[in-house]
Design an enzyme around this catalytic site. Structure first.
Site, PDB file in Angstrom:
ATOM      1  N   CYS A   1       0.851  -1.190   0.000  1.00  0.00           N
ATOM      2  CA  CYS A   1       0.000   0.000   0.000  1.00  0.00           C
ATOM      3  C   CYS A   1       0.885   1.237   0.000  1.00  0.00           C
ATOM      4  O   CYS A   1       1.547   1.530   0.997  1.00  0.00           O
ATOM      5  CB  CYS A   1      -0.922  -0.004   1.215  1.00  0.00           C
ATOM      6  SG  CYS A   1      -1.901   1.498   1.350  1.00  0.00           S
TER       7      CYS A   1
ATOM      8  N   THR B   1       0.469   2.151  -5.005  1.00  0.00           N
ATOM      9  CA  THR B   1       0.810   1.000  -5.839  1.00  0.00           C
ATOM     10  C   THR B   1       0.224   1.166  -7.238  1.00  0.00           C
ATOM     11  O   THR B   1       0.777   0.659  -8.221  1.00  0.00           O
ATOM     12  CB  THR B   1       0.292  -0.301  -5.213  1.00  0.00           C
ATOM     13  OG1 THR B   1      -1.088  -0.147  -4.853  1.00  0.00           O
ATOM     14  CG2 THR B   1       1.093  -0.672  -3.963  1.00  0.00           C
TER      15      THR B   1
END
EC number: 4.2.1.77
Length: 346
Positions: free
Chosen positions: A101, A268
């Protein structure tokens, strides 16, 4: 009028969890600093598996209502599992656990430095973090005003599939690419398909995003070259050239997990996007681009170097964004609470 005194300490009667909450470009992160027992496992993936199998009730408690909400995101700090790392992290959301993340890394670095959990002097500091996707190298530094800022170099990221199409039930034929930036995403040109990426179109974005994700999952097999646990489609990212910031390259709206909407451009997600753009010859190495989000947050991403990962040709993305602490919380479990597992409403 008589005043009422409320005793603040209930921890002797109830099990409690302490968190520090923050956000990166509008996307929340709940950093869990106490309440979990020892997280067993010799690797970060083993630790994630242990939490999934033994402690998932706590995820539901802290992510779902009434303590959280349908779009809450969490970070559970663990001990380091590699020699290089300063610590490890597991990421939580409404559906389960993610592999990596980006907004979480940026917020976590800010929290660790601003609370003096990591000592940051006047010189930039490198912070290495074990994540399920691999070792993340982050950098914390003070800007010209002395404020703490963060960036990170992500794991190897690559274009996994280009120029694909799938028939989506209730919508029609959709063209997409698949990129990996710590997680796999299907990228769809929203402008091409007549989908608005504005805040007033969230309902359609969630509905179509989920439909696309399920259609791609049913028709396209993903195989991570090293870890089977990473071989899944995390979400759909809509891209658009219709931006509000004239300096922005494009806009992202990421629909992930069980219909969560990322308020940030998705760390991401921008990583995999720059890998896709590089594979198509649309961006050069070390050329930063700004990508904005559905709430006009922004991240800066560049392809810092070419990479090769077990046969996958890609890049090492570098990502930065702004993070802010919003609160410190102490949550309790009343043993008589009928909603200990929480619930979700949309």
């Amino acid at each position: 009028m008589q005043s009422i005194t409320i005793t603040p300490d209930l921890s002797s009667n109830f099990k409690d969890f302490v968190t520090i909450d923050a956000h990166t470009e509008g996307e929340p992160l709940r950093v869990i600093i106490s309440g979990y027992p020892e997280i067993k496992g010799s690797t970060i993936l083993e630790k994630r598996q242990y939490v999934q199998q033994n402690l998932d009730t706590y995820r539901k408690l802290l992510m779902h209502e009434p303590r959280g909400h349908a779009d809450m995101y969490g970070a559970l700090i663990t001990e380091a599992v590699t020699e290089e790392a300063d610590f490890g992290v597991l990421f939580l959301h409404n559906e389960g656990y993610s592999s990596m993340c980006g907004h979480g890394i940026l917020a976590l670095v800010k929290v660790m430095c601003q609370t003096d959990s990591i000592d940051l002097g006047l010189e930039p500091r490198t912070i290495k973090i074990d994540s399920p996707a691999g070792l993340i190298t982050a950098k914390a530094y003070r800007d010209s005003q002395g404020k703490i800022q963060a960036s990170f170099k992500n794991v190897d990221s690559w274009a996994d599939a280009l120029n694909c199409s799938v028939n989506v039930e209730g919508f029609g034929e959709v063209n997409y690419d698949i990129g990996f930036g710590g997680a796999y995403y299907a990228y769809v040109d929203a402008d091409e398909h007549g989908i608005s990426c504005g805040q007033d179109n969230v309902a359609q974005l969630i509905d179509v995003g989920r439909r696309i994700k399920h259609a791609v999952m049913a028709s396209h097999t993903l195989v991570h070259p090293l870890e089977e646990d990473l071989s899944f489609l995390y979400g759909t990212i809509f891209t658009s050239k219709k931006v509000t910031n004239p300096e922005a390259h494009s806009r992202h709206v990421c629909i992930f997990a069980d219909g969560e909407v990322d308020r940030s451009p998705t760390g991401t997600g921008v990583s995999a996007r720059v890998a896709l753009l590089y594979a198509k010859g649309e961006v050069a190495l070390n050329t930063p681009i700004m990508i904005e989000s559905i709430v006009d947050g922004r991240m800066i991403v560049s392809a810092s170097a070419e990479s090769e990962f077990h046969g996958k040709q890609g890049v090492i993305p570098e990502v930065s964004g702004r993070s802010f602490i919003t609160g410190k919380h102490q949550f309790f479990i009343d043993p008589d609470d009928v909603f200990q597992n929480g619930f979700m409403l949309r």
